[in-house]
Design an enzyme around this catalytic site. Structure first.
Site, PDB file in Angstrom:
ATOM      1  N   SER A 176       0.862  -1.191   0.000  1.00 53.75           N
ATOM      2  CA  SER A 176       0.000   0.000   0.000  1.00 53.75           C
ATOM      3  C   SER A 176       0.903   1.247   0.000  1.00 53.75           C
ATOM      4  O   SER A 176       1.792   1.338  -0.854  1.00 53.75           O
ATOM      5  CB  SER A 176      -0.940  -0.042   1.205  1.00 53.75           C
ATOM      6  OG  SER A 176      -2.003   0.874   1.051  1.00 53.75           O
ATOM      7  N   GLU A 229      -8.790  -6.171  -2.754  1.00 55.44           N
ATOM      8  CA  GLU A 229      -8.309  -4.889  -2.210  1.00 55.44           C
ATOM      9  C   GLU A 229      -9.345  -4.235  -1.274  1.00 55.44           C
ATOM     10  O   GLU A 229      -9.572  -4.746  -0.207  1.00 55.44           O
ATOM     11  CB  GLU A 229      -7.885  -3.938  -3.336  1.00 55.44           C
ATOM     12  CG  GLU A 229      -6.702  -4.475  -4.168  1.00 55.44           C
ATOM     13  CD  GLU A 229      -5.363  -4.510  -3.415  1.00 55.44           C
ATOM     14  OE1 GLU A 229      -5.300  -4.137  -2.257  1.00 55.44           O
ATOM     15  OE2 GLU A 229      -4.366  -4.989  -4.025  1.00 55.44           O
ATOM     16  N   HIS A 261      -7.276  -5.938   0.897  1.00 56.72           N
ATOM     17  CA  HIS A 261      -6.068  -5.131   1.111  1.00 56.72           C
ATOM     18  C   HIS A 261      -5.389  -5.583   2.402  1.00 56.72           C
ATOM     19  O   HIS A 261      -6.027  -5.602   3.456  1.00 56.72           O
ATOM     20  CB  HIS A 261      -6.498  -3.665   1.211  1.00 56.72           C
ATOM     21  CG  HIS A 261      -5.409  -2.673   0.918  1.00 56.72           C
ATOM     22  ND1 HIS A 261      -4.642  -2.709  -0.223  1.00 56.72           N
ATOM     23  CD2 HIS A 261      -4.970  -1.584   1.610  1.00 56.72           C
ATOM     24  CE1 HIS A 261      -3.783  -1.695  -0.225  1.00 56.72           C
ATOM     25  NE2 HIS A 261      -3.954  -0.993   0.883  1.00 56.72           N
TER      26      HIS A 261
END
Lengths: 519, 519
Positions: free
Chosen positions: A200, A324, A418
C-alpha cells in the site's frame, strides 16, 4: 514447551553511533527501536548523536503521531498493534539469526503502509520479522519514519531550512537505508544486497525511493505490494505550501511571518488545526501536504514522470490482491446461491452487461463464483501491470507480476482484501487467526514467502531449477496467480478489466471508503 | 501447523441488549469489545441501548484515555499492548470453550492494573484469556472502564448528577459485574461462581468492589495480586472537588458556575489542564481525584476502614512478588560475586547492620544470594499479610497468602518484579519471552495457574486431596512461596521485615519511581 530466551550472554553490537544490545529468542537476535537519525520538526534528518556505553534496544521505539485515531472494527481481517506516538520516531527494528559480519545474508527492509499519513513499523501483527529471519535466512529490518504533515508539508517558501520539508518523511527512509548500508554487516547482513518491500503506502515508498538519486546504491531490489499510484485515484498536486501554511498559521493564531512557531506547537494542536483547515483547500484542488512533492530530491511517480535510469536497473516484483478495498460484507452466501439468484445479483450491478461480465470474469477466474466479480479490485491491478510494463520497457532488469487471489473462511469465502497477503510474505500466517486455513495456508505461504526469498537472493522469484514465472515483457504479461492452486497466467484479465472500465462509472475510492463498515 | 479458525458457523449469542457474534480460534470462542454500559462524562453508567440484529464483537474496544503517554523502555520485563483510546470505553472481552448455558463454568474476571489512572484490559501481552479458558475450563472476562479524572473526579459539590462522579470508574466495574451476572450463562459461565482477580491497581479494585454494597452477590471469590494499599504509600485524602474543580475551570477559561462545560471539553485539553494544575494542589495534600472516594457508595480500603461483613464472607487469595518495584539494573553479576564483594555491597547499603541483615535474609530466603535483599519488596508484602490477617479475623471465609519469588534470566538473575507473576497465573508464559525458562517455567506455571483454578472452583487453592496450603489464621501465617522449589512456609520473614523497617528510612515510592530507568 519453553523456547530459549537469552539476554545476558548476547553480545552488544557496534554501530557507527554506539553499541546496542538486543536479545535472543527462539534462535533469533532481536533489536527494537534502534535510532537511525534525528531531526527537528520539518528539518532534514541528520545522524544520531553518538553515545557512550551500551544502549538497550529491546523495546519498540515511538511511532509517528497520526492525524486521527483509528476506530478498530476489522481486526479479524487485519489485526493491529498500536504504540505510543512521538515525532522523534526515526528508529528501526532488526531480526537476524547471526551477529556475524561475515554472514552476509540478504537484507529485507519493510516499509509499512498507511498511505504517507498513517501506520507504523509494527502496526500489523503480521509485521513481526522473526519467522522471515529464520525461515528465509535473511536479515529483516522494519522502519518508523515521519508521516503526514510531520513528514510531508512544504514549507520551502518560508526559508532555506525548510527546503525539502515536503519530503522529510522520505528523507528519513533514505537515512534509514544509509544506516543499514553502514551498519547491517555487524548484524549478519549484506549491505550490497538489500531488498525493499512494502505494501500500500509502503509500496509507494518503495517506488518513491527508486526515484530519489540520494538512495542509489543503498538498495538493490524492490517489491511493491498493492501500492502503485497512477495519479487517477488521488490527484498529484505540485508541492506548494503557500496556501496551507498561512491557513494553519491563522487557525493557530500565529502571526504571518512567524512560521517557525509551527516547529514548537504541540503536535495535537497542529494536527487539530490541520484537520480543520485542510479539507476546504483540498476540495479546491489545492496542495495540503501529506504526500511527497516532486523537486530536485524526489523525481516523482514512475507512472507519471517515468522511471529514472538507475531505477530501471533494479529488479522489481509488483502485484496486488483480488479484492483490495472490497470490505463490504456480502448479504448472501455465495456458496449457496442458485443460478437465478446469482444472475439477479449480477443484473442488479451490471444491468444489460451482466451476462458478458460473467462470461469474461469466469474466463479470467474459472475457479471463482460469478458474484465474486463484484469484489474485483479496480484500483491496483491495472497500475501494477502498467508499472511492470514501464519497467520492462527499460530492458535493464526483470519485473515480475503477481496477483493474490485466495478466498478466506469469513463471510462465506471473502476474497483477498487489502493487506491479506502480508502474513503470507512474512511467513506469519501463524500470527493472524483468519489465515489459519487447514490444508491451504501452509503450502501457499511457502510459495509466496519462498518466491520473495528467492527474489531477494537472486533477483528471480523462481525456485532453483524452475523458470515457470517469467518477467513481464513489452510483448507478454505473465502473472503469478496465488490461490489454492498457483499458476502463471499470461494476459488473462485484460478483456475483463477493459470491459468493466467501459461499462462502469470511474472508480471512486472516497465514496467506497465512506461506505466502509469494516475499516 | 494451522489451527482452526471459524467465523461463519459460530452462532450469535443473545445478551440482554442484543445479539453478539465473536469467532472461534483453536477451540476458544472469543468476543472482544462487548459494550456493557454507557455513560456521559462524570455520570453513572447506565445499561447500553438495545440494538437490532447481530453486533460483530471481534475487535477489542476503545480503552480509557490516559493522562500521559508511556515511553516504552522495559518491554522485555513487561510486554505491552496499546490501543486507541476513547472515554466511551465500557466494554469487555470474553473467552470461553462452550456457548452452552448449561455448562456453568467458573467465571474469572480480570481487573487490570495501572493504579486507578492507567492500563487497560489488554495492556499487557499476558492478559490474553485463551489459555486460561482452555487449560482451566473456565470463562475469562476482562474489562475496560473509566480511569483517572474520567473515572475518579469528585464533582458532587456542583450538582446531584455528579453525586458519585468520584467513583464513576468503580461504578463502571459494578456495571460490568452486573452484565456478567445477567449474561454470562449464555457464554457457558456460572453467574453464581464469579472470581475477581487483579494485580496492582487491579488488586485495589478487587478490594474496592468488596467494599461496595451494590456489588454484593455479583462476585464470590477474590484474588488480590501485589495490590494492597494501607494508606502509607499514597495518602488517603477525602474526596472533595471544591479545590481541583475551580482550578480546572480557571485553567480552561471556563467561568465559575459553568461546571457542566467540563463534560464537553475535548479530553486532551481537560487532561492538559489537569496535568498543569493538579501537582501544586497535590503537594499541599489537597484532593485532586484519580482515586476512589469514600462515600455511601464505596466504603473505603479494608486496612483503613475495616472489611464490611459481606466482604468477610468472600474467600480471598492475596500475595505479592519478591522484588516488586526493584527495576534498577544491578551493576554486578550476583552469581560471580566473591564473599568479600558481596559483603562490601551489603555494607554500603546497611552499614553496621549488614551482617544481621544478611543473616535474617538467608534465614528467610535460604536459596537466594545475600545481595538479593537489596531488591526485596517493602511495599506490598507487609500490607498483603495485614489484609490476610484482617480477613482471617472475621473467621467467615479463608484467606490464602502467597509470595512469588522466581529469579529470571535477565541481568544475571533478576528477582521477580511487579507484574512478572501475571503470565503465570494466566498460563501465558508462552506469550512473554522472558518467561521461557527451560525446565522451570512450565512446572511453576502449572502450580500457580492450578492453584488459581482450584481456588476459583472451590475457594481453596490446594490440588484435590492436599491441604498443604493452609489459610492464614490469627495464630499462623502460612505463605505459599512460589519459586524453583515451591513450599508453604509460616511466619518466615517477620523478623527480617521488622528489622529492615527498624534500620531503614521510611520507604519512598516516589523517589524510587523517579530513579526508575526501566519503567
Amino acid at each position: 514447551m519453553a523456547k530459549v530466551f537469552n539476554y545476558d550472554e548476547v553480545p552488544a553490537v557496534s554501530t557507527k553511533a554506539g553499541k546496542v544490545k538486543g536479545y535472543e529468542f527462539d534462535g533469533v537476535h532481536i533489536f527494537k527501536g534502534i535510532p537511525y537519525a534525528q531531526a527537528g520538526r520539518f528539518q532534514m534528518p541528520r545522524e544520531v548523536e553518538p553515545w557512550e556505553g551500551v544502549k538497550e534496544t529491546a523495546s519498540y521505539g515511538f511511532v509517528c503521531p497520526l492525524l486521527t485515531q483509528d476506530t478498530p472494527t476489522g481486526e479479524l481481517l487485519v489485526p493491529h498493534r498500536y504504540w505510543p506516538q512521538d515525532e522523534n520516531c526515526q528508529n528501526l527494528n532488526v531480526w537476524t539469526t547471526a551477529l556475524d559480519k561475515t554472514a552476509k545474508k540478504p537484507v529485507m527492509v519493510w516499509l509499512h503502509g498507511g498511505g504517507y499519513a498513517a501506520g507504523s513499523s509494527i502496526e500489523q501483527a503480521a509485521y513481526d520479522g522473526s519467522n522471515m529471519a529464520v525461515q528465509g535466512d535473511v536479515v529483516v529490518v522494519s522502519v518508523n519514519h515521519r508521516l503526514n504533515i510531520l513528514g510531508f508539508l512544504d514549507l520551502s517558501p518560508y526559508g532555506e531550512k525548510y527546503r525539502n520539508s515536503g519530503n522529510a518523511g522520505l528523507a528519513d527512509l533514505v537515512a534509514a537505508l544509509r544506516w543499514i548500508h553502514d551498519n547491517i554487516e555487524e548484524f549478519g547482513g549484506d549491505p550490497e544486497n538489500v531488498t525493499l518491500f512494502g505494501q500500500s503506502g509502503g509500496g509507494m515508498k518503495v517506488t518513491g525511493l527508486m526515484q530519489i538519486p540520494e538512495a542509489d546504491g543503498l538498495f538493490h531490489k524492490a517489491i511493491v505490494m498493492s501500492g502503485v499510484s497512477d495519479g487517477k485515484l488521488m490527484p498529484i498536486i505540485p508541492g506548494d505550501g503557500t496556501k496551507i501554511v498561512p491557513a494553519l498559521l491563522k487557525e493557530l493564531g500565529i502571526p504571518e511571518g512567524e512560521v517557525e512557531k509551527l516547529e514548537t506547537v504541540p503536535y495535537y494542536e497542529l494536527a487539530k488545526a490541520y484537520n480543520t483547515v485542510s479539507p476546504a483547500l483540498a476540495a479546491q484542488g489545492i496542495y495540503i501536504g501529506g504526500m511527497p512533492m516532486v523537486n530536485d530530491y524526489y523525481l516523482g511517480e514512475p507512472l507519471i514522470t517515468g522511471f529514472r535510469d538507475h531505477a530501471e536497473t533494479i529488479p522489481l516484483m509488483v502485484g496486488s490482491v483480488f479484492g483490495e478495498f472490497s470490505f463490504m460484507p456480502t448479504p448472501y452466501n455465495k456458496e449457496k446461491l442458485t443460478e437465478e439468484e446469482s444472475r439477479a445479483i449480477l443484473a442488479g450491478a451490471y444491468g444489460e452487461h451482466a451476462d458478458k461480465v460473467k462470461e469474461l470474469f469466469l474466463k479470467a477466474y474459472p475457479d471463482k463464483k460469478p458474484v465474486d466479480v463484484l469484489a474485483l479490485d479496480r484500483i491496483f491491478r491495472q497500475p501494477s501491470k502498467a508499472l511492470a510494463q514501464l519497467h520492462a520497457k527499460g530492458g535493464k532488469a526483470p519485473a515480475y507480476l503477481y496477483l493474490f487471489s485466495l478466498d478466506f473462511p469469513y463471510q462465506n469465502g471473502k476474497v483477498a482484501w487489502h493487506c491479506s497477503d502480508i502474513p503470507f510474505i512474512f511467513h506469519n500466517t501463524d500470527k493472524v487467526e483468519i489465515c489459519n486455513i487447514p490444508g491451504v495456508s501452509d503450502e501457499l505461504e511457502e510459495k509466496i514467502f519462498g518466491a520473495a526469498m528467492q527474489f531477494a537472493r537472486h533477483g528471480n522469484p523462481n525456485p532453483e531449477g524452475s523458470d515457470e514465472w517469467q518477467p513481464v515483457t513489452p510483448e507478454q504479461e505473465p502473472t503469478m496467480v496465488y490461490d489454492r492452486v498457483c499458476e502463471v497466467r499470461s494476459d488473462y484479465d485484460d478483456e475483463l478489466l477493459a470491459y468493466l472500465e467501459e461499462i462502469l462509472p470511474p472508480f471512486d475510492l472516497m465514496a467506497l471508503l465512506s461506505q466502509d463498515v469494516q475499516h
